[in-house]
Design an enzyme around this catalytic site. Structure first.
Site, PDB file in Angstrom:
ATOM      1  N   ALA A   7      -2.761   5.119  85.179  1.00 13.00           N
ATOM      2  CA  ALA A   7      -3.150   5.115  86.592  1.00 13.00           C
ATOM      3  C   ALA A   7      -2.132   5.860  87.452  1.00 13.00           C
ATOM      4  O   ALA A   7      -2.501   6.700  88.284  1.00 13.00           O
ATOM      5  CB  ALA A   7      -3.315   3.679  87.093  1.00 13.00           C
ATOM      6  N   GLU A   8      -0.852   5.571  87.274  1.00  9.59           N
ATOM      7  CA  GLU A   8       0.167   6.249  88.079  1.00  9.59           C
ATOM      8  C   GLU A   8       0.219   7.734  87.757  1.00  9.59           C
ATOM      9  O   GLU A   8       0.407   8.566  88.643  1.00  9.59           O
ATOM     10  CB  GLU A   8       1.545   5.622  87.907  1.00  9.59           C
ATOM     11  CG  GLU A   8       2.556   6.297  88.800  1.00  9.59           C
ATOM     12  CD  GLU A   8       3.746   5.443  89.177  1.00  9.59           C
ATOM     13  OE1 GLU A   8       4.658   6.009  89.809  1.00  9.59           O
ATOM     14  OE2 GLU A   8       3.767   4.247  88.874  1.00  9.59           O
ATOM     15  N   THR A   9       0.017   8.077  86.507  1.00 10.28           N
ATOM     16  CA  THR A   9       0.014   9.486  86.110  1.00 10.28           C
ATOM     17  C   THR A   9      -1.069  10.261  86.840  1.00 10.28           C
ATOM     18  O   THR A   9      -0.811  11.315  87.437  1.00 10.28           O
ATOM     19  CB  THR A   9      -0.195   9.603  84.582  1.00 10.28           C
ATOM     20  OG1 THR A   9       0.951   9.042  83.925  1.00 10.28           O
ATOM     21  CG2 THR A   9      -0.380  11.039  84.145  1.00 10.28           C
TER      22      THR A   9
END
Length: 139
Positions: free
Chosen positions: A60-62
């Protein structure tokens, strides 16, 4: 530059990073979203044989961070994630998950992204919100 070339460049920049370790691959790009996929197997399992929440959060953060930078108008700026919240609503043991980041708020200094993570059949696995800060690149 066409969409396929852009995605290829994003994937090439993932070499020797966490994205390569987790086999995260950017697969789709539109005017307001970016999608990446990650295979689900023992490499990203927790001890009970299910997709690890930390691997899901990394996916998700990527995708949100990459989208946040890609959609910047001023490439003399960069972005850093400063807050990530994620809810895991369904477990996954095998197959693939797809994370799509869409912008909710695009301010001058902060951005808010929503990331929906689904499986191959469109079942919601996790939902995430990530806040990023926009900074001037240091010289």
């Amino acid at each position: 530059m066409d969409k396929e070339q852009i995605l290829k460049g994003m994937n090439e920049r993932s070499e020797n990073t966490l994205m390569e370790t987790l086999d995260i691959e950017y697969v789709d790009l539109g005017k307001d979203y970016l999608t990446a996929k990650m295979p689900v197997g023992s490499k990203v399992h927790q001890p009970f044989g299910q997709l690890h929440g930390g691997a899901t959060a990394a996916l998700a953060e990527t995708v949100a961070s990459t989208a946040s930078y890609f959609f910047l108008e001023d490439k003399n700026q960069l972005v850093n994630g400063i807050e990530l919240t994620i809810n895991h609503v369904k477990s996954k043991r095998e197959g693939e998950v797809f994370a799509t980041a869409r912008n909710i708020h695009k301010g001058r200094t902060t951005q808010l992204w929503e990331v929906e993570i689904v499986d191959e059949e469109g079942n919601l696995i996790s939902i995430c919100k990530m806040t990023s800060i926009v900074l001037e690149k240091r010289k």
